[in-house]
Scaffold this motif. Structure first.
Motif, mmCIF file in Angstrom:
data_model
loop_
_atom_site.group_PDB
_atom_site.id
_atom_site.type_symbol
_atom_site.label_atom_id
_atom_site.label_comp_id
_atom_site.label_asym_id
_atom_site.label_seq_id
_atom_site.Cartn_x
_atom_site.Cartn_y
_atom_site.Cartn_z
ATOM 1 N N UNK A 101 4.235 7.786 -3.853
ATOM 2 C CA UNK A 101 3.178 8.784 -3.994
ATOM 3 C C UNK A 101 3.344 9.607 -5.267
ATOM 4 N N UNK A 102 4.583 9.922 -5.639
ATOM 5 C CA UNK A 102 4.813 10.735 -6.827
ATOM 6 C C UNK A 102 4.300 10.056 -8.090
ATOM 7 N N UNK A 103 4.422 8.715 -8.147
ATOM 8 C CA UNK A 103 3.913 7.980 -9.314
ATOM 9 C C UNK A 103 2.386 8.048 -9.377
ATOM 10 N N UNK A 104 1.742 7.950 -8.225
ATOM 11 C CA UNK A 104 0.275 8.032 -8.191
ATOM 12 C C UNK A 104 -0.200 9.412 -8.641
ATOM 13 N N UNK A 105 0.487 10.467 -8.206
ATOM 14 C CA UNK A 105 0.099 11.822 -8.605
ATOM 15 C C UNK A 105 0.255 11.999 -10.113
ATOM 16 N N UNK A 106 1.294 11.408 -10.667
ATOM 17 C CA UNK A 106 1.472 11.478 -12.123
ATOM 18 C C UNK A 106 0.320 10.784 -12.849
ATOM 19 N N UNK A 107 -0.107 9.636 -12.336
ATOM 20 C CA UNK A 107 -1.225 8.923 -12.940
ATOM 21 C C UNK A 107 -2.492 9.780 -12.897
ATOM 22 N N UNK A 148 0.825 -1.217 0.000
ATOM 23 C CA UNK A 148 0.000 0.000 0.000
ATOM 24 C C UNK A 148 0.854 1.261 0.000
ATOM 25 N N UNK A 149 0.346 2.279 -0.692
ATOM 26 C CA UNK A 149 1.039 3.571 -0.775
ATOM 27 C C UNK A 149 0.118 4.640 -0.223
ATOM 28 N N UNK A 150 0.635 5.443 0.690
ATOM 29 C CA UNK A 150 -0.151 6.529 1.264
ATOM 30 C C UNK A 150 -0.152 7.720 0.315
ATOM 31 N N UNK A 151 -1.348 8.213 -0.002
ATOM 32 C CA UNK A 151 -1.497 9.321 -0.943
ATOM 33 C C UNK A 151 -2.185 10.486 -0.244
ATOM 34 N N UNK A 152 -1.469 11.588 -0.101
ATOM 35 C CA UNK A 152 -2.030 12.795 0.509
ATOM 36 C C UNK A 152 -2.809 13.576 -0.545
ATOM 37 N N UNK A 153 -4.093 13.821 -0.290
ATOM 38 C CA UNK A 153 -4.905 14.561 -1.255
ATOM 39 C C UNK A 153 -4.430 16.014 -1.370
ATOM 40 N N UNK A 154 -3.962 16.577 -0.279
ATOM 41 C CA UNK A 154 -3.434 17.938 -0.332
ATOM 42 C C UNK A 154 -2.186 17.994 -1.205
ATOM 43 N N UNK A 155 -1.362 16.956 -1.105
ATOM 44 C CA UNK A 155 -0.145 16.909 -1.926
ATOM 45 C C UNK A 155 -0.493 16.792 -3.405
ATOM 46 N N UNK A 156 -1.535 16.031 -3.722
ATOM 47 C CA UNK A 156 -1.985 15.904 -5.117
ATOM 48 C C UNK A 156 -2.340 17.271 -5.674
ATOM 49 N N UNK A 157 -3.158 18.010 -4.946
ATOM 50 C CA UNK A 157 -3.626 19.304 -5.437
ATOM 51 C C UNK A 157 -2.512 20.347 -5.488
ATOM 52 N N UNK A 158 -1.621 20.330 -4.500
ATOM 53 C CA UNK A 158 -0.550 21.329 -4.487
ATOM 54 C C UNK A 158 0.468 21.056 -5.586
ATOM 55 N N UNK A 159 0.748 19.787 -5.845
ATOM 56 C CA UNK A 159 1.743 19.455 -6.864
ATOM 57 C C UNK A 159 1.209 19.686 -8.268
ATOM 58 N N UNK A 160 -0.062 19.343 -8.490
ATOM 59 C CA UNK A 160 -0.645 19.527 -9.822
ATOM 60 C C UNK A 160 -1.091 20.971 -10.052
ATOM 61 N N UNK A 161 -1.319 21.709 -8.980
ATOM 62 C CA UNK A 161 -1.721 23.099 -9.132
ATOM 63 C C UNK A 161 -3.175 23.281 -9.488
ATOM 64 N N UNK A 162 -3.994 22.290 -9.252
ATOM 65 C CA UNK A 162 -5.425 22.386 -9.533
ATOM 66 C C UNK A 162 -6.164 21.517 -8.515
ATOM 67 N N UNK A 163 -7.341 21.935 -8.132
ATOM 68 C CA UNK A 163 -8.133 21.196 -7.145
ATOM 69 C C UNK A 163 -8.871 20.053 -7.828
#
Length: 814
Positions: free
Chosen positions: A481-487, A426-441
């Protein structure tokens, strides 16, 4: 990699049907599509025609007049084809059709007269309709021959749409392999079906991905007639195999042939075609062996250097050490992951097929590809790292096709397998990190849906996070987590991220120009900068008087002579001097700025300088006699321009590269206007050493005369704040200068201490410098330059001489 949309529709129903739109969205979200090939794009106004009559053109020897039966009645055609005959079925393009004129430029057919004979269309060659992959063409005038029209069924297809007759109704996406090197799962139609669903281009038809019904396959309890002995299980961590019994090879059905040809495969025989078909569908390259050609038990092992195999293309190949092979009592019969052996290939007489699916070490496959110079479609997928789960999926799908299509095929042994299909973490994915890294909610529900469409499983975690489990076919590229955000970003669409120009200060950063000024100062004094690489070998270290044990080793050196990081700039300077003796002229002055590395110590910037007289010349007598003093003067002037004062002191430890009697430590302090107050207010800092190159070291580099070198820790120098240089006015009154040679049997004190004692001894004495020095075992000659000046008037000889004599008495003149 070629992906057939018709093939994809075995798994999904397309919700977007425009080929160009599909190509754009796949490029944006998955991988670059090099080309969208619409089969039969030029066949829209073409049909199967039948030649009824054939006659020579009255005004052209190379043209014929034909009457052709078409879907629009009988047409008269003027044609230059060399293989025309009455009753022949041809590919006919009507007026208004788009064709490639002689296989080159596009043109639209019009009703026309050719040498005064009317022509209502065109009998086409393969190149004119983009059908060269389907029909061979000996020369540019050979037209497509669809067969004779005589006998039973001879008129089949006459008048039918050519596109429909040839089954050219597919769209093939040409995917750039370089864009999916990290995604071994995308070398398959199943992999792209998942992506189409995630991108909203399609919806699943029932089950996802794996379409083989494993529960329907029954394996007998019969053991294999031969045993597979695994010598290197680390090279093949997952393996599945079984034995099949057949009555005959059978014929490849038209639907399978059509799909294989559309995706670039050449049909060989039904067993081979099935393995290729499964490779394209599931991403698992398989191989079928003639089991009766395997002699006894066989080993799965690493090859020995120089072993040979004759592969399916009848080429004998020399194998590198470690290539994965299968060998029996008669030798190697398979180069696993690259190409099978000719001896064990399936043939017309084959009655027993040994079918296997192996997950091989991608590094071993890559090394074997490079060593043999042989790349295949299978090896291209293998070197990417095939997911372990693909072995069972591929084997079961192949067994399903074998039993359905090959005459009399039955499973004749139990399933032999080892290894597991991998285990996801399992990989922990922070939803705040997703939005901050991608720059969109991106809403949480949308994130969960995107991951679900890609077959990830998600569970809610603490503090707006998800615990995400990747699917087994993505274990190779999903690590964190970085791979999941890219997906999430690529599926959501990078175009959905609002464009925003970056905001930053345009003030230029502060730059330290001291190194550039140092370069300029040395070049003005006749030095040439050299830039050797920082990698040297053990031999050069020892030759230069350095210990290789102090150097940092390179883990993957290009060669033995480039296996260590240099600990000093001196070896590069000496090697350059040796190589350029014949080109240097009378004097060689070089310097080198580079970062140096020593084991257990931090790296730092170092300045290395070299001065040597390459030939005896009266013009450079002073340099020839004392390169040490000349080099010190040059460095002193260069540092003064930066705001530093240089001094030398007796050094303690003597390096092997230095002359034992001509070696000193370099000291630096900020330059001041008051030399007398220098030591008290700004202590000197040791920053390097200056020395004459040891005669044995110089001889090993073929340096003919005395040479000197400087090794300066420039990082330590730059850490010292330099003095601000204040321009002084030009003296208004002249100076009185005396050159005095002090002689004696031996020096009673260090010259540096002597100069410090003399400087500031009288207000008239402006400076004392060393002009020349000669020393022997029992005597010495030291020439000093004394400069006297008064700031408010012109001095006279009568005033200066008594002062000068008194100072000389204090200097210990004999």
């Amino acid at each position: 990699m070629k992906i057939s949309l018709n093939w994809l529709q075995d798994f999904v129903t397309l919700t977007v049907t425009d080929p160009d739109e599909i190509g754009k969205r796949v490029t944006a979200g998955v991988a670059e599509v090099d080309d969208v090939h619409v089969q039969g794009a030029l066949l829209g106004n073409c049909c199967v025609g039948k030649i009824l009559t054939l006659a020579k053109h009255p005004q052209a020897d190379r043209l014929s007049m034909c009457t052709v039966q078409t879907d629009k009645g009988i047409k008269q055609i003027v044609c230059g084809g060399t293989n025309l005959r009455v009753g022949m079925r041809v590919a006919l393009a009507h007026v208004g059709a788009h064709v490639r004129w002689h296989g080159t430029e596009m043109m639209t057919l019009e009703k026309t007269k050719i040498r005064n004979v009317e022509s209502e269309g065109m009998i086409c060659t393969a190149s004119e309709l983009d059908l060269t992959s389907k029909f061979s063409q000996k020369d540019e005038r050979e037209v497509i021959d669809l067969g004779p029209s005589s006998g039973s069924g001879g008129d089949e297809g006459v008048g039918q749409s050519l596109k429909e007759y040839l089954g050219q109704d597919d769209v093939v996406l040409h995917i750039d392999n370089h864009a999916i090197t990290h995604r071994a799962d995308l070398f398959s139609h199943m992999g792209f079906a998942r992506e189409f669903v995630a991108l909203g281009l399609a919806k699943w038809k029932g089950g996802r991905g794996d379409r083989s019904d494993r529960g329907a396959l029954k394996f007998p309890k019969t053991s294999h007639p031969m045993k597979c002995i695994v010598d290197r299980r680390d090279l093949v961590p997952r393996y599945c195999s079984c034995l099949l019994k057949i009555d005959a090879l059978g014929e490849t059905p038209a639907w399978m042939r059509k799909r294989l040809e559309a995706t670039g495969w050449r049909c060989v025989s039904l067993p081979v075609d099935i393995t290729n078909y499964v490779a394209m569908e599931t991403g698992m390259p398989l191989h079928s062996f003639d089991a009766d050609d395997i002699r006894g038990d066989f080993h799965m092992r690493g090859a020995k250097e120089g072993e040979k195999i004759t592969t399916l293309d009848s080429v004998e190949r020399v194998l590198p050490e470690g290539a994965i092979v299968l060998s029996d009592n008669d030798g190697i019969f398979d180069l696993l992951g690259i190409m099978g052996g000719l001896r064990s290939s399936t043939k017309e007489t084959t009655k027993h097929i040994y079918l296997h699916a192996a997950i091989a070490d991608p590094v071993a496959i890559r090394k074997a590809i490079i060593a043999t110079g042989h790349r295949t479609d299978a090896s291209t997928v293998y070197e990417k790292g095939i997911p372990r789960i693909s072995a069972s999926i591929g084997l079961f799908r192949a067994i399903e096709l074998f039993t359905q299509l090959v005459p009399g095929c039955v499973v004749a042994s139990k399933l032999e397998e080892w290894g597991d299909e991998g285990k996801a973490k399992p990989i922990s994915l922070s939803l705040e990190r997703v939005n901050s890294l991608l720059g969109v909610e991106i809403p949480e529900k949308k994130i969960i849906k995107i991951l679900g469409d890609l077959e990830f499983t998600s569970k809610k975690g603490a503090k707006r996070s998800l615990m995400v489990m990747p699917p087994l076919h993505r274990l190779g590229d999903i690590r964190g987590q970085h791979d999941l955000i890219e997906e999430i970003g690529r599926v959501a669409g990078y175009g959905e991220i609002p464009a925003q120009m970056p905001v930053a200060s345009i003030d230029p950063p502060r730059r330290d120009m001291r190194v550039h000024h140092l370069r300029d100062g040395l070049e003005q004094r006749g030095y040439t900068e050299i830039v050797p690489i920082s990698l040297i070998g053990d031999a050069l270290f020892k030759k230069s008087g350095f210990d290789p044990a102090e150097a940092v080793k390179i883990m993957n050196p290009i060669g033995e002579e480039l296996g260590l990081l240099h600990t000093s700039t001196l070896p590069g300077l000496l090697e350059h001097a040796q190589r350029n003796i014949l080109h240097a002229g009378s004097v060689l002055r070089t310097f080198h700025l580079s970062r140096v590395f020593k084991k257990g110590q931090p790296e730092h910037l170092e300045l290395g300088m070299f001065v040597g007289n390459m030939e005896k010349s009266s013009e450079h007598r002073a340099l020839l006699e004392d390169p040490f003093l000349n080099l010190k003067t040059d460095l002193q002037e260069a540092l003064r321009s930066l705001g530093y004062e240089l001094d030398v002191a007796v050094a303690g430890t003597l390096p092997a590269s230095a002359h034992p009697g001509r070696y000193a430590e370099l000291l630096v302090q900020p330059r001041t206007q008051n030399p007398a107050a220098r030591d008290a207010s700004h202590p000197f800092t040791p920053v390097g050493r200056i020395f004459e190159v040891h005669p044995s070291i110089a001889a090993s580099f073929d340096i003919p005369h005395r040479a000197a070198a400087v090794i300066l820790d420039l990082s330590a120098v730059l850490a010292i704040m330099p003095a601000v240089t204040v321009a002084a006015s030009v003296p208004q009154f002249p100076s009185i200068v005396y050159d005095v040679t002090l002689t004696g049997r031996r020096l009673t004190e260090q010259i540096g201490d002597l100069l410090k004692r003399l400087r500031g001894s009288h207000e008239f004495l402006e400076s004392v410098t060393v002009k020349d020095l000669y020393s022997a075992k029992e005597s010495y000659n030291l020439t000093l330059t004394f400069t006297y000046r008064a700031p408010e008037r012109t001095l006279t000889e009568q005033e200066v001489k008594p002062v000068h004599e008194k100072i000389l008495q204090g200097a210990g003149r004999e």
